[in-house]
Design a protein around this motif. Structure first.
Motif, PDB file in Angstrom:
ATOM      1  N   THR A 380      76.625 -14.403  90.032  1.00 45.19           N
ATOM      2  CA  THR A 380      75.824 -14.798  91.192  1.00 45.19           C
ATOM      3  C   THR A 380      75.080 -16.098  90.923  1.00 45.19           C
ATOM      4  N   ALA A 381      74.436 -16.176  89.756  1.00 47.19           N
ATOM      5  CA  ALA A 381      73.691 -17.388  89.425  1.00 47.19           C
ATOM      6  C   ALA A 381      74.609 -18.600  89.368  1.00 47.19           C
ATOM      7  N   GLN A 382      75.808 -18.420  88.820  1.00 46.35           N
ATOM      8  CA  GLN A 382      76.762 -19.522  88.742  1.00 46.35           C
ATOM      9  C   GLN A 382      77.219 -19.949  90.131  1.00 46.35           C
ATOM     10  N   GLN A 383      77.474 -18.981  90.999  1.00 45.74           N
ATOM     11  CA  GLN A 383      77.923 -19.293  92.357  1.00 45.74           C
ATOM     12  C   GLN A 383      76.848 -20.032  93.136  1.00 45.74           C
ATOM     13  N   LEU A 384      75.592 -19.622  92.959  1.00 43.74           N
ATOM     14  CA  LEU A 384      74.493 -20.250  93.691  1.00 43.74           C
ATOM     15  C   LEU A 384      74.002 -21.531  93.022  1.00 43.74           C
ATOM     16  N   GLY A 385      74.409 -21.748  91.774  1.00 46.61           N
ATOM     17  CA  GLY A 385      73.963 -22.934  91.057  1.00 46.61           C
ATOM     18  C   GLY A 385      72.501 -22.873  90.664  1.00 46.61           C
ATOM     19  N   ILE A 386      72.031 -21.689  90.289  1.00 49.40           N
ATOM     20  CA  ILE A 386      70.629 -21.521  89.897  1.00 49.40           C
ATOM     21  C   ILE A 386      70.551 -20.840  88.535  1.00 49.40           C
ATOM     22  N   GLN A 389      67.028 -16.594  85.672  1.00 47.23           N
ATOM     23  CA  GLN A 389      65.650 -16.153  85.907  1.00 47.23           C
ATOM     24  C   GLN A 389      65.236 -16.415  87.354  1.00 47.23           C
ATOM     25  N   THR A 390      65.714 -17.524  87.928  1.00 47.31           N
ATOM     26  CA  THR A 390      65.437 -17.794  89.337  1.00 47.31           C
ATOM     27  C   THR A 390      66.045 -16.710  90.209  1.00 47.31           C
ATOM     28  N   LEU A 391      67.259 -16.275  89.850  1.00 45.19           N
ATOM     29  CA  LEU A 391      67.911 -15.206  90.598  1.00 45.19           C
ATOM     30  C   LEU A 391      67.081 -13.928  90.535  1.00 45.19           C
ATOM     31  N   TYR A 392      66.626 -13.575  89.342  1.00 46.56           N
ATOM     32  CA  TYR A 392      65.825 -12.348  89.222  1.00 46.56           C
ATOM     33  C   TYR A 392      64.550 -12.435  90.058  1.00 46.56           C
ATOM     34  N   TYR A 393      63.960 -13.601  90.090  1.00 42.69           N
ATOM     35  CA  TYR A 393      62.735 -13.786  90.882  1.00 42.69           C
ATOM     36  C   TYR A 393      63.047 -13.570  92.373  1.00 42.69           C
ATOM     37  N   ARG A 394      64.161 -14.137  92.822  1.00 43.22           N
ATOM     38  CA  ARG A 394      64.520 -13.977  94.237  1.00 43.22           C
ATOM     39  C   ARG A 394      64.855 -12.531  94.568  1.00 43.22           C
ATOM     40  N   LEU A 395      65.561 -11.836  93.664  1.00 42.81           N
ATOM     41  CA  LEU A 395      65.906 -10.437  93.917  1.00 42.81           C
ATOM     42  C   LEU A 395      64.658  -9.572  94.023  1.00 42.81           C
ATOM     43  N   ALA A 396      63.664  -9.874  93.214  1.00 48.59           N
ATOM     44  CA  ALA A 396      62.404  -9.133  93.291  1.00 48.59           C
ATOM     45  C   ALA A 396      61.729  -9.366  94.645  1.00 48.59           C
TER      46      ALA A 396
END
Length: 424
Positions: A380-386, A389-396
């Motif tokens: 997911t992080a690779q697909q979004l280019g982020i 840790q940014t992904l985990y923050y957004r999921l929270a």
């Protein structure tokens, strides 16, 4: 009948010693004739594009129509305009029948037509031009006949696709007879339907483009499935809002190959009528609808065509909602959208509703990507280019906003379905 057009275009090319092209009034290519002198120097980008793509662009159409070709009753001379990609002058022969324009014959002027007298204002035309106009009139009669036959087939096809189950057999029999009488159709031939969404019904009807296997076509209203008329989505129609689509009946070579339907869909999407108008007409900020096409399953039974139409329409909706599926999608290749498009319209789920607000568009995109990647954070992080840790923050933030637990399968399923339904 298409062979008749080619023969008549060749007659005009031979009579005037210049390459001729026949287009319908929608600027769709019907036939073109080469001439012995034709070479790369004669060809210009507009003619080349018309032959290769079987249609002129909207800009080229507007440029030529500015010379009054749609109203002309006699030949017109159109000068070259290199800025518009028209490197050679043209003579346009309007193709008319009983006062109605049905198309145009275009002659490339490679220099020797410059002094050709076109007639008008009391001056008789060159005999060659008079002969060419007589041939154009014969073409007009053929196009008019084809247009009438196409209109009759369209009405019978519309009757079948909108019929109730009790009247379906009679409607199918009427279509079978109409196809047999008009196109020498053989019962049992594999068929399918193509849906083009949206389709402009405000334009006058014109003959079908010359496409392999395209038998009949008719516009049909569809019911949009957006659940509600919400102020945060002004571009979405409310429940029951009608949006026209084109239903195109295509003959296949065999049930296992949808190539003729793919070809028809590609060309129909390039029609000016497939250019999306705003979904919610008259509303400030309404987005143009992205055109898409869908193809139903093949069938040999005319009574199955209403089902194939619904499949084609569902595939077109999926292709428009999910860019990776389009712009042309086959029903059996749209995955979960086969179920989602069959669901009735419903308000957004209370838990997911806040996530669909424009202010949280990035979070919604993140949630959908996460679920599309089966919950794999790295992918997911690779697909979004982020960063992860940014992904985990957004999921929270997503969990806090929706109250859903992304570690729970049922909550993931609810969120995934709601996000995909929102696309529709």
């Amino acid at each position: 009948m298409r062979g008749d057009y080619q023969q008549l275009v060749d007659e005009i090319s031979a009579a005037l010693g210049a390459p001729a092209t026949l287009e319908d009034r929608d600027f769709g290519l019907i036939a073109f004739g080469a001439h012995e002198s034709e070479d790369d120097e004669v060809m210009d980008p507009v003619r080349t594009r018309s032959i290769l793509q079987r249609r002129s662009s909207a800009a080229v159409r507007a440029w030529f129509e500015a010379f009054g070709i749609a109203r002309a009753t006699s030949p017109l001379r159109i000068p070259p305009d290199p800025a518009a990609g028209v490197f050679k002058g043209r003579i346009c022969l309007p193709v008319r029948h009983r006062g109605v324009v049905h198309g145009y014959v275009w002659l490339l002027d490679d220099g020797h037509l410059t002094d050709l007298e076109l007639g008008g204002r009391g001056t008789p035309p060159d005999p060659r031009i008079a002969q060419a106009m007589e041939t154009a009139a014969r073409i007009g009669a053929l196009l008019a006949h084809e247009s009438r036959a196409g209109s009759e087939l369209a009405e019978v096809l519309r009757e079948l696709l909108t019929s109730q189950a009790a009247g379906r057999a009679a409607a199918a029999a009427a279509l079978r007879d109409a196809l047999r009488d008009t196109l020498r159709f053989t019962p049992g031939t594999p068929l399918t339907l193509v849906a083009v969404l949206p389709w402009d019904t405000g334009t006058d009807a014109a003959p079908l483009p010359s496409l392999p296997g395209l038998l009949a076509a008719c516009p049909l209203p569809t019911v949009a499935t957006a659940p509600q008329d919400r102020p945060d989505h002004p571009d979405r129609p409310g429940p029951g809002a009608a949006e026209p689509a084109l239903a195109a009946l295509v003959r296949l070579r065999q049930t296992g190959s949808l190539t003729p339907a793919q070809t028809a869909a590609d060309h129909l999407l390039r029609s000016p009528r497939a250019a999306g108008a705003p979904v919610a007409a008259g509303r400030a900020g309404a987005r143009p609808a992205r055109g898409a096409a869908g193809i139903g399953l093949a069938t040999r039974e005319l009574t199955d065509l209403p089902t194939a139409w619904q499949q084609a329409l569902d595939a077109a909706r999926a292709a428009r909602a999910e860019p990776r599926l389009g712009p042309v999608a086959e029903w059996d290749a749209i995955g979960a959208y086969r179920l989602l498009t069959a669901l009735p319209a419903a308000p957004a789920d209370p838990a997911v509703g806040p996530l669909l607000a424009p202010a949280h568009a990035e979070l919604a995109r993140t949630a959908e990507a996460f679920l599309d990647c089966a919950g794999q954070a790295g992918r997911t992080a690779q697909q979004l280019g982020i960063h992860r840790q940014t992904l985990y923050y957004r999921l929270a933030r997503i969990e806090k906003l929706t109250g859903l637990d992304l570690d729970e399968g049922a909550d993931r399923l609810l969120l995934h379905i709601a996000l995909k339904a929102a696309r529709l």
